[in-house]
Design an enzyme around this catalytic site. Structure first.
Site, mmCIF file in Angstrom:
data_model
loop_
_atom_site.group_PDB
_atom_site.id
_atom_site.type_symbol
_atom_site.label_atom_id
_atom_site.label_comp_id
_atom_site.label_asym_id
_atom_site.label_seq_id
_atom_site.Cartn_x
_atom_site.Cartn_y
_atom_site.Cartn_z
ATOM 1 N N PRO A 100 0.794 -1.224 -0.042
ATOM 2 C CA PRO A 100 -0.109 -0.145 0.023
ATOM 3 C C PRO A 100 0.827 1.274 0.241
ATOM 4 C CG PRO A 100 -0.807 -1.473 1.751
ATOM 5 C CD PRO A 100 0.662 -2.163 1.175
ATOM 6 N N GLU A 127 0.596 -7.527 8.017
ATOM 7 C CA GLU A 127 0.772 -5.954 8.119
ATOM 8 C C GLU A 127 1.898 -5.293 7.302
ATOM 9 O OE1 GLU A 127 -1.874 -3.805 9.610
ATOM 10 O OE2 GLU A 127 -2.764 -5.806 9.584
ATOM 11 N N ARG A 165 -0.760 -6.861 -21.796
ATOM 12 C CA ARG A 165 -1.509 -6.131 -22.661
ATOM 13 C C ARG A 165 -0.693 -5.304 -23.505
ATOM 14 N NH1 ARG A 165 -6.680 -5.909 -22.886
ATOM 15 N NH2 ARG A 165 -6.791 -3.956 -23.803
ATOM 16 N N ASP A 180 -5.997 2.089 -26.304
ATOM 17 C CA ASP A 180 -6.856 1.802 -25.280
ATOM 18 C C ASP A 180 -7.105 3.026 -24.525
ATOM 19 O OD1 ASP A 180 -7.009 -0.770 -25.394
ATOM 20 O OD2 ASP A 180 -5.826 -1.597 -23.553
HETATM 21 C C1 9D3 Z 1 -3.151 -0.580 8.957
HETATM 22 C C2 9D3 Z 1 -2.230 -0.138 7.996
HETATM 23 N N1 9D3 Z 1 -2.460 -0.926 6.767
HETATM 24 C C3 9D3 Z 1 -2.157 -0.154 5.497
HETATM 25 C C4 9D3 Z 1 -3.543 0.374 4.910
HETATM 26 C C5 9D3 Z 1 -1.705 -2.368 6.884
HETATM 27 C C6 9D3 Z 1 -1.906 -3.182 5.786
HETATM 28 C C7 9D3 Z 1 -3.275 -3.686 5.202
HETATM 29 C C8 9D3 Z 1 -3.264 -4.176 3.904
HETATM 30 C C9 9D3 Z 1 -0.730 -3.678 4.994
HETATM 31 C C10 9D3 Z 1 -1.019 -4.411 3.961
HETATM 32 C C11 9D3 Z 1 -2.019 -5.021 3.593
HETATM 33 C C12 9D3 Z 1 -2.107 -5.667 2.360
HETATM 34 N N2 9D3 Z 1 -1.986 -5.034 1.047
HETATM 35 C C13 9D3 Z 1 -1.242 -5.147 0.221
HETATM 36 O O1 9D3 Z 1 -0.198 -6.036 0.378
HETATM 37 C C14 9D3 Z 1 -1.190 -4.515 -1.053
HETATM 38 C C15 9D3 Z 1 -2.203 -3.499 -1.630
HETATM 39 C C16 9D3 Z 1 -3.198 -2.834 -1.092
HETATM 40 O O2 9D3 Z 1 -3.729 -3.179 0.147
HETATM 41 N N3 9D3 Z 1 -4.101 -1.962 -1.750
HETATM 42 C C17 9D3 Z 1 -3.415 -1.340 -2.878
HETATM 43 N N4 9D3 Z 1 -2.384 -1.949 -3.452
HETATM 44 C C18 9D3 Z 1 -1.777 -2.813 -2.749
HETATM 45 S S1 9D3 Z 1 -0.429 -3.683 -3.178
HETATM 46 C C19 9D3 Z 1 -0.407 -4.652 -2.161
#
Ligand code: 9D3
Length: 248
Positions: A100, A127, A165, A180
């Site tokens: 994220p 996490e 793609r 696209d």
């Molecule tokens: C409480 C903080 N959280 C961050 C928003 C912790 C957290 C939540 C979910 C850490 C990792 C995740 C799992 N998500 C991914 O690994 C992930 C992801 C995503 O959640 N949203 C958009 N792109 C991606 S790429 C990897």
């Protein structure tokens, strides 16, 4: 393009990579995908891959050793970018952590990634991952948007689909990936197929006219209208070079 994917859930990938454009790209030899089970690189008798965060915080983190071991096994070389280790980073493929916290995936990022002949994708879980994975291993971090997923696996699938793609020859039809929607910077306008009338609603006359210039002008108009209504941010991002109609 060869893509290595490191994940705790390799089975998640089976469906999406076996249909449609991805399946055909693999059959044509344009794309190969190798899935690597992080558990196989786990620590000790229990093949442990995660542990509690130091300093106390909720949830679990991925430990660094299994991820580093997986990447070194895949690339068959040390990749540890320590302060005094002389590894030629330039010769490494991108080692991308899906997280994220990564830079947002856009069509420009997709095209940039597609220029490489190999990618290594690391799917985060829980996490997050121990910070030393970033420090020593990861060359790029990517997010697919501002919403919370359960892990990096679905994000990796999205990235692989989008990159495939744009590989030359991957689309089995004339229209290039260039046309696209996001490549042009505009949303697609309304589109119609048979029948010419459905429950009292007619296909616009211009599309049946056979007048190619008028059809092209109508489509462009509709695309601009729809983009203005739904995604004005896309219009603001467009440069004059991408938009010859802007007259600049
Ligand atoms: C409480 C903080 N959280 C961050 C928003 C912790 C957290 C939540 C979910 C850490 C990792 C995740 C799992 N998500 C991914 O690994 C992930 C992801 C995503 O959640 N949203 C958009 N792109 C991606 S790429 C990897």
């Amino acid at each position: 393009m060869h893509i290595d994917i490191i994940t705790l859930f390799p089975h998640m990938f089976q469906g999406p990579f076996e249909e449609g454009i991805l399946r055909r790209a693999r059959e044509k030899g344009l794309l190969s995908i190798a899935l690597h089970d992080l558990r196989a690189f786990g620590v000790g008798k229990h093949r442990q891959v995660d542990d509690v965060p130091y300093g106390g915080a909720p949830g679990m983190l991925l430990r660094p050793e299994p991820i580093v071991a997986a990447v070194e096994s895949i690339l068959d070389r040390p990749v540890f970018r320590g302060a005094d280790t002389a590894v030629e980073v330039e010769t490494l493929p991108p080692i991308i952590l899906l997280t994220p916290q990564g830079r947002p995936l856009t069509q420009a990022v997709v095209k940039e990634l597609a220029r490489h002949d190999r990618l290594v994708l690391i799917c985060g879980r829980y996490e997050g991952v121990d910070e030393r994975v970033r420090e020593f291993l990861v060359t790029d971090e990517i997010s697919i948007g501002d919403y919370v997923l359960s892990g990096g696996e679905l994000a990796a699938m999205v990235l692989v689909d989008a990159v495939t793609r744009v590989l030359p020859g991957a689309l089995g039809y004339e229209r290039g990936a260039e046309e696209d929607s996001f490549a042009s910077g505009l949303l697609e306008g309304p589109q119609y197929t048979r029948p010419p009338e459905f429950r009292g609603r007619q296909v616009p006359d211009v599309l049946l006219s056979g007048h190619h210039e008028r059809i092209a002008a109508w489509r462009r108009d509709q695309a601009l209208k729809r983009t203005r209504e739904r995604r004005p941010d896309l219009l603001e991002k467009r440069t004059s070079s991408e938009d010859p109609s802007s007259g600049e």
